[in-house]
Design an enzyme around this catalytic site. Structure first.
Site, PDB file in Angstrom:
ATOM      1  N   GLY A  13       0.784  -1.238   0.000  1.00 21.94           N
ATOM      2  CA  GLY A  13       0.000   0.000   0.000  1.00 21.94           C
ATOM      3  C   GLY A  13       0.814   1.285   0.000  1.00 21.94           C
ATOM      4  N   TYR A 154     -12.863   3.027  13.850  1.00 20.54           N
ATOM      5  CA  TYR A 154     -11.783   3.440  12.933  1.00 20.54           C
ATOM      6  C   TYR A 154     -11.704   4.970  12.909  1.00 20.54           C
ATOM      7  CZ  TYR A 154      -9.003   4.224   8.750  1.00 20.54           C
ATOM      8  OH  TYR A 154      -8.033   4.665   7.880  1.00 20.54           O
TER       9      TYR A 154
HETATM   10  P1  NDP Z   1      -2.633  -1.617   3.239  1.00 21.07           P
HETATM   11  O1  NDP Z   1      -3.465  -2.646   3.930  1.00 21.07           O
HETATM   12  O2  NDP Z   1      -2.401  -1.758   1.785  1.00 21.07           O
HETATM   13  O3  NDP Z   1      -1.225  -1.473   3.980  1.00 21.07           O
HETATM   14  C1  NDP Z   1      -1.156  -1.399   5.377  1.00 21.07           C
HETATM   15  C2  NDP Z   1       0.268  -1.566   5.838  1.00 21.07           C
HETATM   16  O4  NDP Z   1       0.277  -1.471   7.261  1.00 21.07           O
HETATM   17  C3  NDP Z   1       0.844  -2.911   5.453  1.00 21.07           C
HETATM   18  O5  NDP Z   1       2.195  -2.741   5.080  1.00 21.07           O
HETATM   19  C4  NDP Z   1       0.754  -3.702   6.740  1.00 21.07           C
HETATM   20  O6  NDP Z   1       1.830  -4.599   6.828  1.00 21.07           O
HETATM   21  C5  NDP Z   1       0.939  -2.605   7.800  1.00 21.07           C
HETATM   22  N1  NDP Z   1       0.382  -2.981   9.089  1.00 21.07           N
HETATM   23  C6  NDP Z   1      -0.914  -3.135   9.419  1.00 21.07           C
HETATM   24  N2  NDP Z   1      -1.028  -3.518  10.692  1.00 21.07           N
HETATM   25  C7  NDP Z   1       0.240  -3.607  11.181  1.00 21.07           C
HETATM   26  C8  NDP Z   1       0.785  -3.962  12.435  1.00 21.07           C
HETATM   27  N3  NDP Z   1       0.000  -4.289  13.469  1.00 21.07           N
HETATM   28  N4  NDP Z   1       2.127  -3.954  12.594  1.00 21.07           N
HETATM   29  C9  NDP Z   1       2.930  -3.623  11.555  1.00 21.07           C
HETATM   30  N5  NDP Z   1       2.473  -3.277  10.341  1.00 21.07           N
HETATM   31  C10 NDP Z   1       1.143  -3.277  10.154  1.00 21.07           C
HETATM   32  O7  NDP Z   1      -3.368  -0.230   3.548  1.00 21.07           O
HETATM   33  P2  NDP Z   1      -2.995   1.281   3.160  1.00 21.07           P
HETATM   34  O8  NDP Z   1      -1.675   1.362   2.538  1.00 21.07           O
HETATM   35  O9  NDP Z   1      -4.161   1.841   2.446  1.00 21.07           O
HETATM   36  O10 NDP Z   1      -2.980   1.927   4.616  1.00 21.07           O
HETATM   37  C11 NDP Z   1      -1.865   2.640   5.133  1.00 21.07           C
HETATM   38  C12 NDP Z   1      -2.371   3.684   6.103  1.00 21.07           C
HETATM   39  O11 NDP Z   1      -3.206   4.593   5.405  1.00 21.07           O
HETATM   40  C13 NDP Z   1      -3.218   3.151   7.259  1.00 21.07           C
HETATM   41  O12 NDP Z   1      -2.870   3.865   8.419  1.00 21.07           O
HETATM   42  C14 NDP Z   1      -4.654   3.486   6.840  1.00 21.07           C
HETATM   43  O13 NDP Z   1      -5.488   3.645   7.942  1.00 21.07           O
HETATM   44  C15 NDP Z   1      -4.430   4.791   6.108  1.00 21.07           C
HETATM   45  N6  NDP Z   1      -5.442   5.208   5.150  1.00 21.07           N
HETATM   46  C16 NDP Z   1      -5.832   4.392   4.119  1.00 21.07           C
HETATM   47  C17 NDP Z   1      -6.768   4.852   3.203  1.00 21.07           C
HETATM   48  C18 NDP Z   1      -7.277   4.012   2.085  1.00 21.07           C
HETATM   49  O14 NDP Z   1      -8.385   4.294   1.593  1.00 21.07           O
HETATM   50  N7  NDP Z   1      -6.540   3.026   1.613  1.00 21.07           N
HETATM   51  C19 NDP Z   1      -7.308   6.215   3.292  1.00 21.07           C
HETATM   52  C20 NDP Z   1      -6.837   6.955   4.436  1.00 21.07           C
HETATM   53  C21 NDP Z   1      -5.930   6.471   5.294  1.00 21.07           C
HETATM   54  P3  NDP Z   1       1.721  -6.159   7.216  1.00 21.07           P
HETATM   55  O15 NDP Z   1       0.471  -6.683   6.620  1.00 21.07           O
HETATM   56  O16 NDP Z   1       2.998  -6.713   6.650  1.00 21.07           O
HETATM   57  O17 NDP Z   1       1.719  -6.132   8.691  1.00 21.07           O
HETATM   58  C1  8X3 Z   2      -9.636   5.186   4.931  1.00 19.16           C
HETATM   59  C2  8X3 Z   2     -10.658   5.921   4.133  1.00 19.16           C
HETATM   60  O1  8X3 Z   2     -13.108   6.578   4.004  1.00 19.16           O
HETATM   61  O2  8X3 Z   2     -12.597   4.275   4.692  1.00 19.16           O
HETATM   62  O3  8X3 Z   2      -9.146   5.938   5.985  1.00 19.16           O
HETATM   63  O4  8X3 Z   2     -12.227   6.087   6.204  1.00 19.16           O
HETATM   64  S1  8X3 Z   2     -12.210   5.696   4.793  1.00 19.16           S
END
Ligand code: NDP
Ligand code: 8X3
Length: 252
Positions: A13, A154
């Protein structure tokens, strides 16, 4: 001594895309995640593109304070000058209304999105304070500002993160440390697959009928924030798909 960037959740991500963008700069990369195979793949791809880049993968769960401490303390001297910390690891679990919520889902979100950020920041920030230099980037969300049905815990965790971002900004002001929050709306990553416990069909529906953000969009914004001159601190950048306003998505 060469400076390092530590990015949590770099095994996929946003974190992966941020790491790939930053590989071209003169920084060491410290990349963390739990999935060792995914993390290794990201490291190998960056190394292939940027052979000069030194990369340290660290496999641990940010929910576990002892694991965080052990991992950060294991960082060898050549990677130990951490100038930039990207608190990105995070997740949402399910979209249940409060009365149907599972306690373990709530724990995972609170422990990862709030406590994980605190654990890592507590371990990394003292050296920034000592040097009076550094940049912390927290990956928030539109959910730091808006609430949508089923988003309850969340959204609460990301509201808390925004409070922590401002708390860090206030506490680190005397120490010349920049603190930035990047707050994206809907972005197509593995986020919804994780939210729906691996149900890809359900996850795909989240992104139907409009063009969502992609990880590269967020990585470019993080890179922009990092590469501003040292006297410029972007406090928060809120970014949504053009088809999204606050929590509302305009689907075709
Ligand atoms: P992904 O699921 O694609 O990536 C999440 C990453 O976080 C992975 O690398 C995962 O690694 C890591 N991760 C999750 N839990 C843990 C843990 N307990 N310990 C260590 N690593 C962890 O999601 P995104 O890239 O979309 O999300 C990244 C951030 O962006 C998050 O904080 C999310 O809340 C935020 N976000 C996402 C949005 C979206 O729409 N996608 C919008 C707004 C914010 P692994 O699985 O190897 O542990
Ligand atoms: C991730 C985007 O809209 O699901 O933070 O909260 S939303």
């Amino acid at each position: 001594m060469k400076k390092s960037i530590l990015i949590t959740g770099a095994s996929g991500g946003f974190g992966e895309a941020i790491a790939k963008n930053m590989g071209k700069y003169d920084y060491n990369l410290i990349l963390t995640g739990r999935n060792e195979a995914n993390l290794k793949k990201v490291c190998d791809e960056i190394k292939k593109e940027h052979p000069q880049c030194q990369i340290l993968p660290l496999v641990f769960d940010v929910q576990d304070p002892d694991a965080c401490k052990k991992a950060i303390e294991s960082i060898p001297a050549e990677f130990s000058y951490i100038d930039i910390l990207v608190n990105n690891a995070g997740l949402a679990v399910e979209l249940n209304p409060i009365h149907k919520g599972a306690l373990e889902d709530w724990e995972r979100m609170i422990n990862t999105n709030i406590k994980g950020v605190l654990y890592i920041t507590r371990l990394v920030s003292p050296q920034m304070v000592e040097r009076k230099e550094g940049h912390i980037i927290n990956i928030g969300s539109i959910a730091s500002h808006e609430i949508y049905p089923g988003g309850n815990v969340y959204c609460a965790s990301k509201h808390a993160l925004f409070a922590l971002t401002k708390g860090m900004r206030a506490d680190f002001l005397p120490y010349n440390i920049r603190v930035t929050q990047v707050s994206p709306g809907a972005a197509e990553t593995n986020f919804s697959v994780v939210r729906f416990h691996g149900d890809k069909a359900k996850a795909d529906k989240v992104y139907e009928g409009y063009t969502p953000l992609v990880a590269q969009d967020i990585a470019d914004i993080v890179e922009f924030a990092i590469t501003r001159p040292a006297h410029v601190c972007l406090n928060e950048i809120v970014v949504t798909p053009t088809a999204q306003f606050n929590g509302v998505i305009n689907r075709k």
